[in-house]
Scaffold this motif. Structure first.
Motif, PDB file in Angstrom:
ATOM      1  N   ALA A  79     -40.615 -16.570 -40.674  1.00  0.00           N
ATOM      2  CA  ALA A  79     -41.107 -17.702 -40.002  1.00  0.00           C
ATOM      3  C   ALA A  79     -40.845 -19.163 -40.421  1.00  0.00           C
ATOM      4  CB  ALA A  79     -42.575 -17.331 -39.541  1.00  0.00           C
ATOM      5  N   LEU A  80     -40.789 -19.134 -41.650  1.00  0.00           N
ATOM      6  CA  LEU A  80     -40.873 -20.446 -42.317  1.00  0.00           C
ATOM      7  C   LEU A  80     -39.140 -20.890 -42.243  1.00  0.00           C
ATOM      8  CD1 LEU A  80     -43.053 -20.027 -45.593  1.00  0.00           C
ATOM      9  CD2 LEU A  80     -43.457 -21.537 -43.402  1.00  0.00           C
ATOM     10  N   LYS A  81     -38.354 -19.776 -42.438  1.00  0.00           N
ATOM     11  CA  LYS A  81     -37.106 -20.248 -42.101  1.00  0.00           C
ATOM     12  C   LYS A  81     -36.690 -20.571 -40.902  1.00  0.00           C
ATOM     13  CE  LYS A  81     -35.639 -16.883 -45.840  1.00  0.00           C
ATOM     14  NZ  LYS A  81     -34.966 -15.439 -46.135  1.00  0.00           N
ATOM     15  N   GLY A  82     -37.402 -20.199 -39.964  1.00  0.00           N
ATOM     16  CA  GLY A  82     -37.182 -20.762 -38.543  1.00  0.00           C
ATOM     17  C   GLY A  82     -37.449 -22.165 -38.452  1.00  0.00           C
ATOM     18  N   ILE A  83     -38.343 -22.745 -39.360  1.00  0.00           N
ATOM     19  CA  ILE A  83     -38.372 -24.223 -39.262  1.00  0.00           C
ATOM     20  C   ILE A  83     -37.369 -24.852 -39.842  1.00  0.00           C
ATOM     21  CG2 ILE A  83     -39.792 -26.072 -40.058  1.00  0.00           C
ATOM     22  CD1 ILE A  83     -42.070 -23.991 -39.883  1.00  0.00           C
ATOM     23  N   ASP A  84     -36.881 -24.422 -41.065  1.00  0.00           N
ATOM     24  CA  ASP A  84     -35.774 -24.940 -41.882  1.00  0.00           C
ATOM     25  C   ASP A  84     -35.475 -24.168 -43.055  1.00  0.00           C
ATOM     26  OD1 ASP A  84     -33.696 -27.448 -42.254  1.00  0.00           O
ATOM     27  OD2 ASP A  84     -34.873 -27.004 -44.395  1.00  0.00           O
ATOM     28  N   PRO A  85     -34.363 -23.362 -43.462  1.00  0.00           N
ATOM     29  CA  PRO A  85     -34.239 -22.721 -44.319  1.00  0.00           C
ATOM     30  C   PRO A  85     -34.530 -23.244 -45.816  1.00  0.00           C
ATOM     31  CG  PRO A  85     -32.436 -22.263 -42.709  1.00  0.00           C
ATOM     32  CD  PRO A  85     -33.338 -23.691 -42.339  1.00  0.00           C
ATOM     33  N   GLN A  86     -33.972 -24.441 -46.123  1.00  0.00           N
ATOM     34  CA  GLN A  86     -34.046 -25.144 -47.191  1.00  0.00           C
ATOM     35  C   GLN A  86     -35.662 -25.483 -47.792  1.00  0.00           C
ATOM     36  OE1 GLN A  86     -31.988 -28.776 -47.873  1.00  0.00           O
ATOM     37  NE2 GLN A  86     -32.230 -28.770 -50.046  1.00  0.00           N
ATOM     38  N   TRP A  87     -36.117 -25.770 -46.769  1.00  0.00           N
ATOM     39  CA  TRP A  87     -37.856 -26.194 -46.763  1.00  0.00           C
ATOM     40  C   TRP A  87     -38.592 -25.016 -47.023  1.00  0.00           C
ATOM     41  CZ3 TRP A  87     -41.712 -24.918 -43.278  1.00  0.00           C
ATOM     42  CH2 TRP A  87     -42.912 -25.471 -43.635  1.00  0.00           C
ATOM     43  N   ALA A  88     -38.115 -23.969 -46.295  1.00  0.00           N
ATOM     44  CA  ALA A  88     -38.966 -22.563 -46.257  1.00  0.00           C
ATOM     45  C   ALA A  88     -38.751 -22.148 -47.530  1.00  0.00           C
ATOM     46  CB  ALA A  88     -38.280 -21.773 -45.348  1.00  0.00           C
ATOM     47  N   ASP A  89     -37.479 -22.257 -48.578  1.00  0.00           N
ATOM     48  CA  ASP A  89     -37.414 -21.715 -49.861  1.00  0.00           C
ATOM     49  C   ASP A  89     -38.189 -22.521 -50.637  1.00  0.00           C
ATOM     50  OD1 ASP A  89     -35.989 -20.548 -52.064  1.00  0.00           O
ATOM     51  OD2 ASP A  89     -35.412 -22.371 -52.347  1.00  0.00           O
ATOM     52  N   PHE A  90     -38.327 -23.953 -50.433  1.00  0.00           N
ATOM     53  CA  PHE A  90     -39.140 -24.886 -51.147  1.00  0.00           C
ATOM     54  C   PHE A  90     -40.703 -24.194 -51.047  1.00  0.00           C
ATOM     55  CE2 PHE A  90     -41.647 -28.684 -51.963  1.00  0.00           C
ATOM     56  CZ  PHE A  90     -41.460 -28.852 -53.066  1.00  0.00           C
ATOM     57  N   VAL A  91     -41.160 -24.095 -49.892  1.00  0.00           N
ATOM     58  CA  VAL A  91     -42.516 -24.007 -49.594  1.00  0.00           C
ATOM     59  C   VAL A  91     -42.928 -22.439 -50.043  1.00  0.00           C
ATOM     60  CG1 VAL A  91     -44.183 -23.492 -47.557  1.00  0.00           C
ATOM     61  CG2 VAL A  91     -42.606 -25.511 -47.568  1.00  0.00           C
ATOM     62  N   THR A  92     -41.843 -21.806 -49.990  1.00  0.00           N
ATOM     63  CA  THR A  92     -42.307 -20.181 -50.373  1.00  0.00           C
ATOM     64  C   THR A  92     -42.626 -20.101 -51.922  1.00  0.00           C
ATOM     65  OG1 THR A  92     -41.085 -19.287 -48.731  1.00  0.00           O
ATOM     66  CG2 THR A  92     -41.373 -17.825 -50.623  1.00  0.00           C
ATOM     67  N   ARG A  93     -41.579 -21.137 -52.763  1.00  0.00           N
ATOM     68  CA  ARG A  93     -41.650 -20.928 -54.293  1.00  0.00           C
ATOM     69  C   ARG A  93     -43.005 -21.695 -54.661  1.00  0.00           C
ATOM     70  NH1 ARG A  93     -38.015 -24.180 -56.022  1.00  0.00           N
ATOM     71  NH2 ARG A  93     -36.952 -24.529 -54.198  1.00  0.00           N
ATOM     72  N   VAL A  94     -43.242 -22.925 -54.139  1.00  0.00           N
ATOM     73  CA  VAL A  94     -44.300 -23.819 -54.384  1.00  0.00           C
ATOM     74  C   VAL A  94     -45.529 -22.965 -53.870  1.00  0.00           C
ATOM     75  CG1 VAL A  94     -45.644 -25.813 -54.375  1.00  0.00           C
ATOM     76  CG2 VAL A  94     -42.974 -25.718 -54.652  1.00  0.00           C
ATOM     77  N   ALA A  95     -45.788 -22.846 -52.614  1.00  0.00           N
ATOM     78  CA  ALA A  95     -47.255 -22.183 -52.176  1.00  0.00           C
ATOM     79  C   ALA A  95     -47.092 -20.881 -52.910  1.00  0.00           C
ATOM     80  CB  ALA A  95     -47.118 -22.200 -50.837  1.00  0.00           C
ATOM     81  N   GLY A  96     -46.089 -20.074 -53.267  1.00  0.00           N
ATOM     82  CA  GLY A  96     -46.194 -18.639 -53.696  1.00  0.00           C
ATOM     83  C   GLY A  96     -46.627 -18.767 -55.255  1.00  0.00           C
ATOM     84  N   GLU A  97     -46.631 -19.865 -55.804  1.00  0.00           N
ATOM     85  CA  GLU A  97     -47.049 -19.861 -57.246  1.00  0.00           C
ATOM     86  C   GLU A  97     -48.455 -20.503 -57.135  1.00  0.00           C
ATOM     87  OE1 GLU A  97     -46.468 -23.089 -61.130  1.00  0.00           O
ATOM     88  OE2 GLU A  97     -44.608 -22.342 -60.147  1.00  0.00           O
ATOM     89  N   ALA A  98     -48.798 -21.229 -56.211  1.00  0.00           N
ATOM     90  CA  ALA A  98     -50.283 -21.591 -56.003  1.00  0.00           C
ATOM     91  C   ALA A  98     -51.086 -20.162 -55.339  1.00  0.00           C
ATOM     92  CB  ALA A  98     -50.745 -22.708 -54.976  1.00  0.00           C
ATOM     93  N   TRP A  99     -50.727 -19.509 -54.753  1.00  0.00           N
ATOM     94  CA  TRP A  99     -51.009 -18.085 -54.220  1.00  0.00           C
ATOM     95  C   TRP A  99     -51.233 -17.033 -55.335  1.00  0.00           C
ATOM     96  CZ3 TRP A  99     -53.734 -17.066 -49.426  1.00  0.00           C
ATOM     97  CH2 TRP A  99     -53.705 -18.378 -48.594  1.00  0.00           C
ATOM     98  N   GLY A 100     -50.591 -17.308 -56.075  1.00  0.00           N
ATOM     99  CA  GLY A 100     -50.404 -16.276 -57.337  1.00  0.00           C
ATOM    100  C   GLY A 100     -51.483 -16.639 -58.498  1.00  0.00           C
ATOM    101  N   LEU A 101     -51.976 -17.811 -58.538  1.00  0.00           N
ATOM    102  CA  LEU A 101     -53.181 -17.961 -59.407  1.00  0.00           C
ATOM    103  C   LEU A 101     -54.136 -16.804 -59.366  1.00  0.00           C
ATOM    104  CD1 LEU A 101     -53.434 -21.975 -59.066  1.00  0.00           C
ATOM    105  CD2 LEU A 101     -52.368 -20.664 -60.874  1.00  0.00           C
ATOM    106  N   PRO A 102     -54.860 -16.584 -60.594  1.00  0.00           N
ATOM    107  CA  PRO A 102     -55.371 -15.576 -60.587  1.00  0.00           C
ATOM    108  C   PRO A 102     -56.881 -15.366 -60.125  1.00  0.00           C
ATOM    109  CG  PRO A 102     -55.070 -16.222 -62.821  1.00  0.00           C
ATOM    110  CD  PRO A 102     -54.310 -17.087 -61.985  1.00  0.00           C
ATOM    111  N   LEU A 103     -57.585 -16.508 -60.363  1.00  0.00           N
ATOM    112  CA  LEU A 103     -59.003 -16.422 -60.276  1.00  0.00           C
ATOM    113  C   LEU A 103     -59.595 -16.302 -58.929  1.00  0.00           C
ATOM    114  CD1 LEU A 103     -59.861 -18.917 -63.180  1.00  0.00           C
ATOM    115  CD2 LEU A 103     -59.549 -16.306 -63.260  1.00  0.00           C
TER     116      LEU A 103
END
Length: 122
Positions: A20-44
């Motif tokens: 769905a994010l790629k449907g907005i813009d593929p480059q933006w989706a990649d960036f959002v996935t990486r950055v948000a994915g890191e934040a969502w991966g924080l463990p606590l």
């Protein structure tokens, strides 16, 4: 690359969201996935709590009825993490005195529209 479970990381584990994010813009989706994915991966903080926090932040910081806003996506994330409709409604009630009743009135309205349009399923 190891497949990431959606319960471990609500962004990196959700291929539907990534598409769905790629449907907005593929480059933006990649960036959002990486950055948000890191934040969502924080463990606590668990994924369900993060999803509920995201809904609250959407109500506070975005126009939730505008095109491209993440409110519906964050509601879907919360559902995938086990949140119930009752929990989401209680969250909106809880934040009402802190963020403005008009903002949460809009949030309830959009939530009801998402349910009526079957954009989200409980």
């Amino acid at each position: 690359m190891k497949k990431i479970d959606i319960k471990e990381n609500a962004v990196l584990g959700d291929l539907e969201l990534q598409e769905a994010l790629k449907g907005i813009d593929p480059q933006w989706a990649d960036f959002v996935t990486r950055v948000a994915g890191e934040a969502w991966g924080l463990p606590l903080i668990d994924q369900k709590t993060k999803a509920l926090i995201s809904i609250a932040l959407d109500v506070v910081s975005t126009n939730i009825s505008a095109t491209g806003n993440p409110y519906g996506a964050h509601i879907n994330m919360a559902i995938k993490q086990g949140a119930t409709l009752e929990e989401i409604k209680e969250l909106l009630l809880f934040i009402s005195p802190y963020v403005a009743f008009a903002k949460t009135a809009s949030a309830f309205g959009v939530l009801n529209e998402l349910i009526e349009n079957k954009s989200i399923n409980f």
